[in-house]
Design an enzyme around this catalytic site. Structure first.
Site, PDB file in Angstrom:
ATOM      1  N   ASP A 190       0.842  -1.199   0.000  1.00 61.96           N
ATOM      2  CA  ASP A 190       0.000   0.000   0.000  1.00 61.96           C
ATOM      3  C   ASP A 190       0.874   1.245   0.000  1.00 61.96           C
ATOM      4  O   ASP A 190       0.568   2.253  -0.626  1.00 61.96           O
ATOM      5  CB  ASP A 190      -0.880   0.032   1.259  1.00 61.96           C
ATOM      6  CG  ASP A 190      -1.951  -1.035   1.202  1.00 61.96           C
ATOM      7  OD1 ASP A 190      -1.966  -1.789   0.214  1.00 61.96           O
ATOM      8  OD2 ASP A 190      -2.749  -1.113   2.153  1.00 61.96           O
ATOM      9  N   LYS A 191       1.985   1.152   0.729  1.00 61.80           N
ATOM     10  CA  LYS A 191       2.870   2.303   0.877  1.00 61.80           C
ATOM     11  C   LYS A 191       3.466   2.671  -0.501  1.00 61.80           C
ATOM     12  O   LYS A 191       3.489   3.830  -0.891  1.00 61.80           O
ATOM     13  CB  LYS A 191       3.968   1.928   1.890  1.00 61.80           C
ATOM     14  CG  LYS A 191       5.121   2.868   1.974  1.00 61.80           C
ATOM     15  CD  LYS A 191       4.803   3.987   2.969  1.00 61.80           C
ATOM     16  CE  LYS A 191       5.969   4.903   3.254  1.00 61.80           C
ATOM     17  NZ  LYS A 191       6.434   5.683   2.130  1.00 61.80           N
ATOM     18  N   ASP A 215       0.797   4.304  -2.501  1.00 62.02           N
ATOM     19  CA  ASP A 215       0.525   5.674  -2.050  1.00 62.02           C
ATOM     20  C   ASP A 215       1.629   6.621  -2.507  1.00 62.02           C
ATOM     21  O   ASP A 215       1.365   7.751  -2.919  1.00 62.02           O
ATOM     22  CB  ASP A 215       0.414   5.733  -0.517  1.00 62.02           C
ATOM     23  CG  ASP A 215      -0.823   5.007  -0.030  1.00 62.02           C
ATOM     24  OD1 ASP A 215      -1.695   4.726  -0.861  1.00 62.02           O
ATOM     25  OD2 ASP A 215      -0.902   4.718   1.175  1.00 62.02           O
ATOM     26  N   SER A 225     -36.272  -2.973 -14.335  1.00 59.85           N
ATOM     27  CA  SER A 225     -36.075  -3.774 -13.117  1.00 59.85           C
ATOM     28  C   SER A 225     -36.442  -5.214 -13.461  1.00 59.85           C
ATOM     29  O   SER A 225     -36.736  -5.533 -14.613  1.00 59.85           O
ATOM     30  CB  SER A 225     -36.902  -3.216 -11.973  1.00 59.85           C
ATOM     31  OG  SER A 225     -38.235  -3.201 -12.354  1.00 59.85           O
ATOM     32  N   LEU A 226     -36.444  -6.077 -12.464  1.00 57.68           N
ATOM     33  CA  LEU A 226     -36.702  -7.495 -12.717  1.00 57.68           C
ATOM     34  C   LEU A 226     -37.959  -7.941 -11.996  1.00 57.68           C
ATOM     35  O   LEU A 226     -38.281  -7.420 -10.927  1.00 57.68           O
ATOM     36  CB  LEU A 226     -35.535  -8.334 -12.188  1.00 57.68           C
ATOM     37  CG  LEU A 226     -34.192  -8.166 -12.878  1.00 57.68           C
ATOM     38  CD1 LEU A 226     -33.107  -8.880 -12.095  1.00 57.68           C
ATOM     39  CD2 LEU A 226     -34.262  -8.726 -14.292  1.00 57.68           C
ATOM     40  N   GLU A 238     -26.868 -15.858 -11.736  1.00 60.38           N
ATOM     41  CA  GLU A 238     -25.925 -14.922 -11.105  1.00 60.38           C
ATOM     42  C   GLU A 238     -26.430 -14.562  -9.722  1.00 60.38           C
ATOM     43  O   GLU A 238     -27.638 -14.620  -9.478  1.00 60.38           O
ATOM     44  CB  GLU A 238     -25.853 -13.613 -11.915  1.00 60.38           C
ATOM     45  CG  GLU A 238     -25.408 -13.809 -13.327  1.00 60.38           C
ATOM     46  CD  GLU A 238     -25.713 -12.594 -14.202  1.00 60.38           C
ATOM     47  OE1 GLU A 238     -25.957 -11.495 -13.655  1.00 60.38           O
ATOM     48  OE2 GLU A 238     -25.705 -12.767 -15.431  1.00 60.38           O
ATOM     49  N   LYS A 244     -27.576 -11.894  -6.987  1.00 62.36           N
ATOM     50  CA  LYS A 244     -28.217 -10.587  -7.120  1.00 62.36           C
ATOM     51  C   LYS A 244     -27.628  -9.656  -6.070  1.00 62.36           C
ATOM     52  O   LYS A 244     -27.746  -9.899  -4.866  1.00 62.36           O
ATOM     53  CB  LYS A 244     -29.729 -10.722  -6.918  1.00 62.36           C
ATOM     54  CG  LYS A 244     -30.478  -9.427  -7.120  1.00 62.36           C
ATOM     55  CD  LYS A 244     -31.978  -9.674  -7.109  1.00 62.36           C
ATOM     56  CE  LYS A 244     -32.756  -8.428  -7.430  1.00 62.36           C
ATOM     57  NZ  LYS A 244     -32.497  -7.309  -6.555  1.00 62.36           N
ATOM     58  N   ARG A 251     -29.769   4.837 -12.077  1.00 60.26           N
ATOM     59  CA  ARG A 251     -30.973   4.333 -12.733  1.00 60.26           C
ATOM     60  C   ARG A 251     -32.069   5.407 -12.829  1.00 60.26           C
ATOM     61  O   ARG A 251     -32.763   5.492 -13.815  1.00 60.26           O
ATOM     62  CB  ARG A 251     -31.491   3.129 -11.945  1.00 60.26           C
ATOM     63  CG  ARG A 251     -32.722   2.533 -12.512  1.00 60.26           C
ATOM     64  CD  ARG A 251     -33.055   1.208 -11.836  1.00 60.26           C
ATOM     65  NE  ARG A 251     -34.213   0.627 -12.461  1.00 60.26           N
ATOM     66  CZ  ARG A 251     -35.456   0.979 -12.179  1.00 60.26           C
ATOM     67  NH1 ARG A 251     -35.676   1.879 -11.265  1.00 60.26           N
ATOM     68  NH2 ARG A 251     -36.467   0.419 -12.800  1.00 60.26           N
ATOM     69  N   TYR A 290     -24.106  -6.674 -16.962  1.00 62.85           N
ATOM     70  CA  TYR A 290     -24.774  -6.633 -18.265  1.00 62.85           C
ATOM     71  C   TYR A 290     -23.987  -5.774 -19.244  1.00 62.85           C
ATOM     72  O   TYR A 290     -23.669  -4.629 -18.938  1.00 62.85           O
ATOM     73  CB  TYR A 290     -26.207  -6.090 -18.090  1.00 62.85           C
ATOM     74  CG  TYR A 290     -27.106  -6.506 -19.221  1.00 62.85           C
ATOM     75  CD1 TYR A 290     -27.461  -7.850 -19.366  1.00 62.85           C
ATOM     76  CD2 TYR A 290     -27.572  -5.592 -20.155  1.00 62.85           C
ATOM     77  CE1 TYR A 290     -28.261  -8.266 -20.423  1.00 62.85           C
ATOM     78  CE2 TYR A 290     -28.387  -5.998 -21.208  1.00 62.85           C
ATOM     79  CZ  TYR A 290     -28.721  -7.334 -21.344  1.00 62.85           C
ATOM     80  OH  TYR A 290     -29.491  -7.743 -22.377  1.00 62.85           O
ATOM     81  N   LYS A 348     -31.160 -15.537 -16.042  1.00 60.57           N
ATOM     82  CA  LYS A 348     -31.307 -14.873 -17.340  1.00 60.57           C
ATOM     83  C   LYS A 348     -31.184 -15.899 -18.455  1.00 60.57           C
ATOM     84  O   LYS A 348     -30.263 -16.733 -18.412  1.00 60.57           O
ATOM     85  CB  LYS A 348     -30.193 -13.836 -17.539  1.00 60.57           C
ATOM     86  CG  LYS A 348     -30.173 -12.721 -16.527  1.00 60.57           C
ATOM     87  CD  LYS A 348     -28.933 -11.859 -16.687  1.00 60.57           C
ATOM     88  CE  LYS A 348     -28.881 -10.822 -15.572  1.00 60.57           C
ATOM     89  NZ  LYS A 348     -27.588 -10.148 -15.492  1.00 60.57           N
ATOM     90  N   CYS A 353     -34.557  14.941  24.841  1.00 59.45           N
ATOM     91  CA  CYS A 353     -34.587  15.522  26.176  1.00 59.45           C
ATOM     92  C   CYS A 353     -33.898  16.882  26.042  1.00 59.45           C
ATOM     93  O   CYS A 353     -32.738  16.945  25.624  1.00 59.45           O
ATOM     94  CB  CYS A 353     -33.830  14.632  27.165  1.00 59.45           C
ATOM     95  SG  CYS A 353     -33.484  15.515  28.703  1.00 59.45           S
ATOM     96  N   CYS A 369     -28.776  16.892  32.188  1.00 58.62           N
ATOM     97  CA  CYS A 369     -29.225  15.494  32.115  1.00 58.62           C
ATOM     98  C   CYS A 369     -27.984  14.592  32.075  1.00 58.62           C
ATOM     99  O   CYS A 369     -27.176  14.684  31.144  1.00 58.62           O
ATOM    100  CB  CYS A 369     -30.091  15.313  30.872  1.00 58.62           C
ATOM    101  SG  CYS A 369     -30.652  13.626  30.644  1.00 58.62           S
TER     102      CYS A 369
HETATM  103  S1  IVH Z   1     -29.887  -7.771 -14.595  1.00 61.53           S
HETATM  104  C1  IVH Z   1     -32.628  -6.080 -17.759  1.00 61.53           C
HETATM  105  N1  IVH Z   1     -28.289  -8.903 -12.851  1.00 61.53           N
HETATM  106  O1  IVH Z   1     -31.574  -5.874  -9.353  1.00 61.53           O
HETATM  107  C2  IVH Z   1     -31.894  -6.764 -16.679  1.00 61.53           C
HETATM  108  N2  IVH Z   1     -29.673  -7.103 -12.112  1.00 61.53           N
HETATM  109  O2  IVH Z   1     -34.450  -5.994  -8.954  1.00 61.53           O
HETATM  110  C3  IVH Z   1     -31.279  -5.842 -15.777  1.00 61.53           C
HETATM  111  N3  IVH Z   1     -29.341  -6.481  -9.776  1.00 61.53           N
HETATM  112  O3  IVH Z   1     -32.335  -3.111 -11.383  1.00 61.53           O
HETATM  113  C4  IVH Z   1     -30.841  -6.344 -14.484  1.00 61.53           C
HETATM  114  N4  IVH Z   1     -27.784  -7.972  -9.323  1.00 61.53           N
HETATM  115  O4  IVH Z   1     -30.117  -3.105 -10.047  1.00 61.53           O
HETATM  116  C5  IVH Z   1     -29.221  -7.953 -13.055  1.00 61.53           C
HETATM  117  N5  IVH Z   1     -26.790  -9.963 -11.404  1.00 61.53           N
HETATM  118  C6  IVH Z   1     -27.713  -9.020 -11.624  1.00 61.53           C
HETATM  119  C7  IVH Z   1     -28.140  -8.136 -10.620  1.00 61.53           C
HETATM  120  C8  IVH Z   1     -29.133  -7.189 -10.903  1.00 61.53           C
HETATM  121  C9  IVH Z   1     -28.505  -6.963  -8.857  1.00 61.53           C
HETATM  122  C10 IVH Z   1     -30.297  -5.368  -9.522  1.00 61.53           C
HETATM  123  C11 IVH Z   1     -30.410  -4.355 -10.641  1.00 61.53           C
HETATM  124  C12 IVH Z   1     -31.838  -4.373 -11.050  1.00 61.53           C
HETATM  125  C13 IVH Z   1     -32.501  -4.926  -9.818  1.00 61.53           C
HETATM  126  C14 IVH Z   1     -33.826  -5.545 -10.118  1.00 61.53           C
END
Ligand code: IVH
Length: 683
Positions: free
Chosen positions: A47-48, A51, A96-97, A126, A128, A149, A238, A300, A436, A442
Site C-alpha cells: 500500500d505504501k 501511495d 427492473s426485474l 448470477e 443478485k 438508474r 450486463y 437470465k 430531552c 441530564c
Molecule cells: S440484470 C434487464 N443482474 O436488481 C436486466 N440485475 O431488482 C437488468 N441487480 O435493477 C438487471 N444484481 O439493479 C441484473 N446480477 C444481476 C443483478 C441485478 C442486482 C439489480 C439491478 C436491477 C434490480 C432488479
C-alpha cells in the site's frame, strides 16, 4: 530544409518530455496496480508503494497542468468541488426485474420459457447484488459517463463520484469496441459499511440501516472526496454494445472481464431446473461469506437472440427473473422496553427480547427506532415478535405474531418525559425523534458529551475512557468538559485505586490536548450535526470560533456542505449561555480557538536545534509541526546529517531516513515526546 531538420529541440523540451513520460508511466502503472488489487484481488506492491506513486503523480500533475487527463488514476481521490448531477437520458431504459420468493415460481418461469422458445436454451444464473444500479459508458475505451438508474428512463450523472471507485476502470484494456455500455451495481462492502456506521455513531449522526442505503447516500454526495473515502465497490452484470463478440450473455461477460471490468464472479450456466435449484441452495448459504450484500439470484436466458424473441413486459424483461432469499427471522418474546438517552438528548426505544439465535449470533436487543415505528407495529409487552437481520446489521423487529384470543400485556407507549432526568421531551419540526431538552443537566447527555470530547478524533485524551468519565462524574470531579482542565494529579490519586502513574498519564494527556488543531476543538464541542468533516470546513473557511459565533445564518450556509439544518444548529448552540460559558472557560485554559493560532506553547524550548520531520502524524499535520518548531525557536530541515538534533517521527517513517538516523546516532522522537518537550517548557 537541412538546417531546419538539424535544429535540436531545447533542453527544456527534453525535460518536459521526460516529465510527460514519467506522468504517463505512473498512470499506466497505477492503473495496472488498481486492477490487480481491486479487480483481480492480487496486489503486487505494498500500500505504501502505491501511495507514494500516487503522491508523485498528483505532485507532477499539479506542477504540469498542461498534461491533465480527466481519466488519470489521480481522479480516484476525488475533489472538494461541488458536484452537480445533470439528468441524462438512458440509451435504452434501465429496467427492473420480476421478483419471486418461491421456487414454484422459478419453476413456472423455466417452464414458460421452455414452452415459448420450444428449442434448447440455457439459463445464466448470477448472484443478485443489493446496491444501486449504475450505467457506465465507455467511449473509445475511456469512462465517459456514469448514470444512476433514476426513474429507469433518465438518471443522475454521477461520473465524478463513480471515478473514485477503484474497481471501476477508467480506461479499458485489450480489444474494446468504440462504444460500450456496462450495467451493474454499486455496493458498499460490509467492511466499509461497518466502518462508516461506527464513525457516524461516534458523531451521533443517524446510522445507515443497510449497505444499500449507505451506497445510495454516498453516490449522491456532493463532494467526491467524501465518496472516495467511503470505500465503495462495483460488480457489473450486463454488457451492451453494437459489436459484441458472442450471442451468449455469459460469453459477453467473459469478454467484458478481459477488458478489465469487474464482472460478477458467481456466474453459472444451467440447463435443468435441478441445476438451477442447486445453484440457489448453494448461494443461499455461501453468500454469507461474500464481502458484499446479496439478496437473491438472477436467472437470465443466456442467448441474446432468444432474449429478443421473448421480449419485455412494461417494466421488466420476460427473459429474466429475480429469486429473492428470505430474510432470516425468528420469533421471540418482547420482555420490556428501555428508552436510552444519547449525547444529543435523542431518546431511542430499545426492545429487550427473550434471547434467540439468529444467523449465528444470540440476539437479546433490537432497535425500535422511534415512536412511529412502535405505533405501526402496535406493540404490547409480552407479544411474540419477529426479529430480522436481513441486510441490516442492527437487528430489528419486523412484525408481531398474534395468537387469536390471547390476552396481551401492557401497550407500549413512547415516554413523554426523560427516563433519566424527568424533563418533558420535545420533538423538532420534520423529525420523528423525541429529545430531552435538558442538555446542561441530564446526566447521560453530560457524560456523553465528555466522552465525545475526549475521543481520538476530537481532543484525543489518552488514559480517559467512558468508565473513567463515569467515575469522575459520579465522584463530582467533572460536570462538563471544561472541568477536565481543572483536574490535577493530586485530586485523582487514590480515587477508586487510581495509581500515581495513571494519574500522571491522564493529566499529561489533558495538557497535550491543548495543542490539537482548532477544527478538532470545534468537533469536540459536540454541536448537533457538526461532524468531523463539517468542523474542518467551518475551521478552514471561517477560521475562528469568534467568527463562527458571530456568523449569520446565510454566512454559515455559505460554508461548503453546510445547509440550513446544520447552520441553525450552530446558531442555537452559541445562543445557549451554558455553552458560551464552556467555550470561554476552554479558551482561558489555552485550547486553540482559531485555525492559525499556534498552540499556546510558543517559547524557546527548541532554540538552536535542527529537526527533521518524517512520517504521518496523529495530532498535527506536518505543516503544523513545522510551524510549532519555528515558533519554539527550532529549524526544520529535510535531510538528516550529523548536525540534526533529532528526528520527529510519526507512523511509517521512511526506512531510509530511519537507517540514516541510526547510522549517525541521531535520536528519534515521537509525537507525544515532542509535544511534552514543548509543554514542559511552557509558562
Ligand atoms: S440484470 C434487464 N443482474 O436488481 C436486466 N440485475 O431488482 C437488468 N441487480 O435493477 C438487471 N444484481 O439493479 C441484473 N446480477 C444481476 C443483478 C441485478 C442486482 C439489480 C439491478 C436491477 C434490480 C432488479
Amino acid at each position: 530544409m537541412l538546417s531546419k531538420a538539424l535544429t535540436l529541440p531545447s533542453l527544456e523540451f527534453y525535460c518536459r518530455m521526460d516529465v510527460f513520460e514519467t506522468i504517463v508511466d505512473l498512470r499506466n502503472k497505477l492503473n495496472q496496480h488498481n486492477y490487480n488489487y481491486y479487480v483481480k484481488n492480487s496486489p503486487e506492491i505494498s500500500d505504501k508503494e502505491y501511495d507514494d506513486m500516487m503522491a508523485e503523480l498528483v505532485r507532477l500533475e499539479r506542477e504540469y497542468p498542461q498534461y491533465a487527463d480527466p481519466n488519470s488514476p489521480s481522479v480516484r481521490v476525488g475533489s472538494d468541488i461541488t458536484n452537480e448531477f445533470r439528468h441524462v437520458a438512458h440509451s435504452t431504459p434501465m429496467l427492473s426485474l420480476g421478483n419471486t420468493y418461491s421456487k414454484d415460481e422459478v419453476r413456472d418461469f423455466y417452464l414458460r420459457i421452455k414452452k415459448q422458445l420450444n428449442e434448447d436454451f440455457e439459463i445464466c444464473c448470477e448472484t443478485k447484488y443489493d446496491g444501486i444500479s449504475i450505467s457506465l459508458i465507455y467511449i473509445d475505451g475511456e469512462l465517459a459517463q456514469a448514470v444512476t438508474r433514476g426513474d429507469g428512463l433518465t438518471g443522475d450523472d454521477v461520473t465524478n463520484n463513480v471515478k473514485t471507485i477503484k474497481s471501476i476502470p477508467l480506461k479499458l484494456h485489450g480489444d474494446y469496441p468504440a462504444r460500450l455500455e456496462m450495467r451493474g451495481e454499486i455496493l458498499m462492502p460490509w467492511k466499509s459499511f461497518e466502518r462508516l456506521n461506527k464513525e457516524r455513531e461516534e458523531n451521533e449522526e443517524p446510522l445507515f440501516a443497510n449497505p444499500r442505503n449507505a451506497a445510495s447516500g454516498t453516490i449522491k454526495q456532493q463532494n467526491s472526496s467524501v465518496v472516495a473515502r467511503r470505500g465503495l465497490d462495483a460488480y457489473l452484470y450486463y454488457v451492451m454494445s453494437e459489436s459484441l463478440p458472442s450471442d451468449s450473455h455469459y460469453e459477453n461477460l467473459q469478454y467484458a472481464k478481459s477488458l478489465g471490468l469487474k464482472v460478477t464472479g458467481s456466474i453459472k450456466k444451467c440447463r435443468t431446473l435441478e441445476e438451477i435449484f442447486d445453484y440457489i441452495d448453494y448461494w443461499d448459504v455461501e453468500r454469507k461469506n461474500l464481502p458484499i450484500a446479496t439478496d437473491g439470484i438472477v436467472l437470465k436466458v443466456d442467448s441474446l437472440t432468444q432474449q429478443r424473441a421473448l421480449g419485455f413486459n412494461a417494466k421488466s424483461p420476460k427473459w429474466a427473473i429475480a429469486y429473492k432469499f428470505q430474510a432470516e427471522r425468528e420469533l421471540t418474546k418482547l420482555e420490556s422496553i428501555d428508552f436510552q438517552v444519547g449525547r444529543t438528548g435523542v431518546v431511542t426505544p430499545v426492545a429487550n427480547l427473550a434471547p434467540v439465535l439468529l444467523s449465528g449470533t444470540i440476539v437479546r436487543r433490537a432497535t425500535l427506532h422511534n415512536e412511529d415505528f412502535i405505533k405501526t407495529l402496535g406493540l404490547h409487552i409480552g407479544d411474540m415478535v419477529y426479529v430480522e437481520k436481513g441486510g441490516e446489521i442492527i437487528p430489528k423487529i419486523s412484525g408481531v405474531e398474534q395468537s387469536p384470543g390471547s390476552i396481551r400485556g401492557q401497550k407500549v407507549e413512547f415516554v413523554k418525559t426523560c427516563p433519566v432526568c424527568g424533563a418533558t421531551l420535545v420533538k423538532y419540526e420534520g423529525e420523528s425523534a423525541y429529545y430531552c431538552p435538558n442538555d446542561s443537566a441530564c446526566p447521560p447527555q453530560i457524560k456523553g458529551k465528555i466522552i465525545h470530547f475526549i475521543t481520538r478524533k476530537a481532543m484525543n485524551i489518552d488514559g480517559l475512557g467512558p468508565e473513567t468519565v463515569e467515575l469522575f462524574y459520579n465522584k463530582g470531579l467533572i460536570k462538563d468538559v471544561a472541568d477536565l482542565y481543572d483536574l490535577t494529579e493530586d485530586r485523582l490519586i487514590g480515587i477508586d485505586r487510581i495509581a500515581e502513574r495513571s494519574a500522571r498519564k491522564i493529566i499529561t494527556s489533558i495538557g497535550q490536548s491543548k495543542s490539537v488543531p482548532f477544527s478538532r476543538v470545534l468537533f469536540a464541542l459536540g454541536i448537533r450535526f457538526v461532524g468531523e468533516t463539517t468542523a474542518k470546513r467551518l475551521a478552514t473557511e471561517l477560521h475562528s470560533i469568534d467568527r463562527i459565533m458571530a456568523a449569520t445564518l446565510p454566512e454559515l450556509m455559505s460554508v461548503t456542505d453546510v445547509g440550513e439544518k446544520i447552520a441553525q444548529s450552530i446558531i442555537s448552540f452559541f445562543k445557549d449561555g451554558h455553552n458560551l460559558s464552556i467555550v470561554s472557560r476552554l479558551r482561558d485554559k489555552g485550547l486553540r480557538m482559531s485555525e492559525d493560532s499556534a498552540p499556546k506553547s510558543n517559547g524557546n524550548s527548541l532554540a538552536g536545534m535542527t529537526i527533521v520531520i518524517s512520517g504521518v502524524f496523529q495530532k498535527h499535520s506536518r505543516d503544523e509541526y513545522k510551524k510549532i518548531i519555528e515558533d519554539n525557536g527550532g529549524t526544520n530541515t529535510s535531510s538528516i546529517s550529523r548536525k540534526t538534533s533529532f528526528v520527529l517521527a510519526g507512523e511509517n517513517m521512511g526506512p531510509q531516513k530511519r537507517a540514516k538516523a541510526e547510522e549517525l546516532g541521531v535520536r528519534i522522537v515521537d509525537e507525544e515526546e515532542f509535544l511534552a518537550m514543548i509543554e514542559n517548557n511552557q509558562d
